[in-house]
Design a protein around this motif. Sequence first.
Motif, short mmCIF file in Angstrom:
data_model
loop_
_atom_site.label_atom_id
_atom_site.label_comp_id
_atom_site.label_asym_id
_atom_site.label_seq_id
_atom_site.Cartn_x
_atom_site.Cartn_y
_atom_site.Cartn_z
N PRO A 80 -11.43 -1.44 3.14
CA PRO A 80 -10.58 -0.84 2.10
C PRO A 80 -10.74 0.67 2.10
O PRO A 80 -11.83 1.21 2.33
CB PRO A 80 -11.11 -1.46 0.81
CG PRO A 80 -12.50 -1.90 1.12
CD PRO A 80 -12.51 -2.26 2.57
N LEU A 81 -9.65 1.35 1.84
CA LEU A 81 -9.64 2.80 1.75
C LEU A 81 -9.77 3.23 0.30
O LEU A 81 -9.43 2.46 -0.62
CB LEU A 81 -8.35 3.36 2.35
CG LEU A 81 -8.16 3.13 3.85
CD1 LEU A 81 -6.78 3.59 4.29
CD2 LEU A 81 -9.24 3.84 4.65
N ARG A 98 -2.86 6.37 6.45
CA ARG A 98 -3.87 5.38 6.80
C ARG A 98 -3.62 4.05 6.09
O ARG A 98 -3.82 2.97 6.66
CB ARG A 98 -5.26 5.91 6.42
CG ARG A 98 -5.70 7.15 7.17
CD ARG A 98 -6.11 6.82 8.56
NE ARG A 98 -7.15 5.81 8.58
CZ ARG A 98 -8.20 5.83 9.38
NH1 ARG A 98 -8.35 6.81 10.23
NH2 ARG A 98 -9.08 4.87 9.34
N LYS A 99 -3.18 4.12 4.86
CA LYS A 99 -2.87 2.89 4.12
C LYS A 99 -1.67 2.18 4.73
O LYS A 99 -1.61 0.94 4.77
CB LYS A 99 -2.62 3.21 2.64
CG LYS A 99 -3.88 3.61 1.87
CD LYS A 99 -3.57 3.91 0.43
CE LYS A 99 -4.83 4.34 -0.33
NZ LYS A 99 -5.78 3.23 -0.54
N ILE A 102 -2.87 0.11 7.63
CA ILE A 102 -3.51 -1.16 7.23
C ILE A 102 -2.44 -2.20 6.91
O ILE A 102 -2.57 -3.38 7.25
CB ILE A 102 -4.43 -0.92 6.02
CG1 ILE A 102 -5.70 -0.20 6.46
CG2 ILE A 102 -4.78 -2.23 5.32
CD1 ILE A 102 -6.67 0.09 5.33
N CYS A 103 -1.36 -1.77 6.26
CA CYS A 103 -0.31 -2.71 5.83
C CYS A 103 0.53 -3.22 6.99
O CYS A 103 1.34 -4.12 6.81
CB CYS A 103 0.59 -2.05 4.79
SG CYS A 103 -0.25 -1.70 3.23
N ILE A 121 -7.23 -7.15 0.87
CA ILE A 121 -7.24 -5.70 1.08
C ILE A 121 -5.82 -5.19 1.29
O ILE A 121 -5.43 -4.16 0.74
CB ILE A 121 -8.13 -5.35 2.30
CG1 ILE A 121 -9.60 -5.62 1.96
CG2 ILE A 121 -7.94 -3.89 2.71
CD1 ILE A 121 -10.54 -5.44 3.15
N LYS A 122 -5.04 -5.92 2.09
CA LYS A 122 -3.65 -5.50 2.32
C LYS A 122 -2.86 -5.55 1.02
O LYS A 122 -2.06 -4.64 0.73
CB LYS A 122 -3.00 -6.41 3.37
CG LYS A 122 -1.55 -6.05 3.65
CD LYS A 122 -0.92 -6.96 4.70
CE LYS A 122 0.55 -6.63 4.89
NZ LYS A 122 1.20 -7.50 5.90
N GLN A 124 -3.92 -5.20 -2.10
CA GLN A 124 -4.32 -4.09 -2.96
C GLN A 124 -3.78 -2.76 -2.42
O GLN A 124 -3.37 -1.88 -3.19
CB GLN A 124 -5.85 -4.04 -3.05
CG GLN A 124 -6.47 -5.16 -3.86
CD GLN A 124 -6.08 -5.11 -5.33
OE1 GLN A 124 -5.72 -4.06 -5.87
NE2 GLN A 124 -6.13 -6.26 -5.99
N THR A 125 -3.75 -2.62 -1.10
CA THR A 125 -3.23 -1.39 -0.49
C THR A 125 -1.74 -1.24 -0.77
O THR A 125 -1.26 -0.13 -1.08
CB THR A 125 -3.49 -1.41 1.03
OG1 THR A 125 -4.89 -1.60 1.27
CG2 THR A 125 -3.04 -0.11 1.66
N GLU A 128 -1.27 -0.03 -4.26
CA GLU A 128 -1.57 1.39 -4.38
C GLU A 128 -0.42 2.24 -3.86
O GLU A 128 -0.08 3.28 -4.45
CB GLU A 128 -2.86 1.72 -3.62
CG GLU A 128 -4.10 1.12 -4.27
CD GLU A 128 -5.35 1.34 -3.41
OE1 GLU A 128 -5.27 2.15 -2.48
OE2 GLU A 128 -6.38 0.71 -3.69
N LEU A 129 0.20 1.82 -2.76
CA LEU A 129 1.35 2.56 -2.22
C LEU A 129 2.52 2.55 -3.20
O LEU A 129 3.20 3.57 -3.40
CB LEU A 129 1.77 1.95 -0.87
CG LEU A 129 0.80 2.14 0.29
CD1 LEU A 129 1.25 1.32 1.50
CD2 LEU A 129 0.68 3.61 0.67
#
Length: 502
Positions: A80-81, A98-99, A102-103, A121-122, A124-125, A128-129
Amino acid sequence: MFNKIIKRGHRKPSKADAIDSGLYGYGPAGNRNSGMVSTSNVVVNHASRTAPALSVVNSAPQPGGAVIDPTALPSGNIDPLPPFRDVAVSDRQLLFLRKLQICCFQFDFTDTLKSVREKEIKRQTLLELIDFIQSGSGKITENNQEEMIKMISVNIFRCFPPAPHENSGSEMLEIEEEPYAEPAWPHLHLVYELLLRYVVSSDTDTKIAKRYIDHSFVLKLLDLFDADDPREREYLKTILHRIYGKFMVHRPFIRKAINNIFYRFIYETERHSGIGELLEILGSIINGFALPMKEEHKLFLVRALIPLHKPKALALYHQQLSYCITQFVEKDYKLADTVIRGLLKYWPITNCTKELLFLGELEEVLEATQSAEFQRCMVPLFRQIGRCLNSSHSQVAERAFFLWKNDHIVSLIAQNRNVILPVIFEPLEKNVRSHWNQAVHGLTINIRKMFLEMDFDLFEECQKQHEEMEARARELEEQREWTWKRLAEAAEQRKGEDGITV
């Protein structure tokens, strides 16, 4: 912490990095034991469920695109970032990129126990986006916009499995008991939400965004309307409508592409899951047409919308189709004659369910019809209504009689009773004498009484003409029987004279 993450990209690349470098098209596509698949610049033909998937991975960066260091991509397990609020403003654009990376990883969502940590993790990312774009924390750079559209494309553009009715060879059911649920929807809907927030954001510059949300992207988006999951089609409907409203340059292309989907559905497959959603979008578009209406729009009505009454699955999208048709008539009353004659052309003969839908739509169209257009089509129209009045299906007959409960339609009939009553007088008399259903019989008596009170002399004249017509029919029947009797006598006489057995 963020600087440590960035520094990871400066170590010597390992074999795992070489595999993962295919994430954005700079190396072979990754394929990991955990079930994750990362791809980039994937071009897939979604025009048909039966079409084979075609994947093309470009090994060189696109002109004008962001140059990404392959060694900086996540390797091994996804970590996770940090949240955007925990890094400096100047570093947020790099963190955003970077996010996105990951996606781009994709997972097997049919197995809920596989890659659970990475999936979370994906998820949650993605959240956030979405929050970053929705909050307007910072304007996204052009390179990041391009990479975001690439990430969205990797996630949503895919081939669909064959529908159940295609595997079994059976016809598509008009009503599905349990709608299909996409296994990847918990993540997929977040990708759609991200795209929607990007399109509607006031920070999105259409001059820049149209380079990435281009005709190819829109066409693939339209192909996704054949998805079986109604939740996905609902998101697609909202997104496409927003794109149509914001990107004026795409409007003619979108209308043409929707036309082509309709043509293929009507004349080739008669199978498509998203016709109703596409018609909902068009209903809003038609409502915004300027007057006088362009010839292009009138051709769309004649060549696409009216023929949509032909397929067997009409009940699945009839409500939206009826709204679009009515919008045309309300926008330009001169189109009423065209619409009514189109309905008569595709009027069902043996399908009573469709006939009920046609009668309901006909009432809505007639309510927006003016006298001059009504007069052009009233004779063929009431011939068809007369056949409905005589239908042995009681619901069809009753629905046809309910047209007389509409004040505007009764007004049109009263103004043109000299033409209409002679056309439907015979069906009314036939119902009075022989229809099996008591409710239909009672409605027939009421309509006869209405015409009698409306114009007694005309009613008497029609009754007289009907009696004369019946008398002529009896004479013709008697003449036919007499002719057959003469032929039989002549045959018997010849048999007696020649001794021939007939």
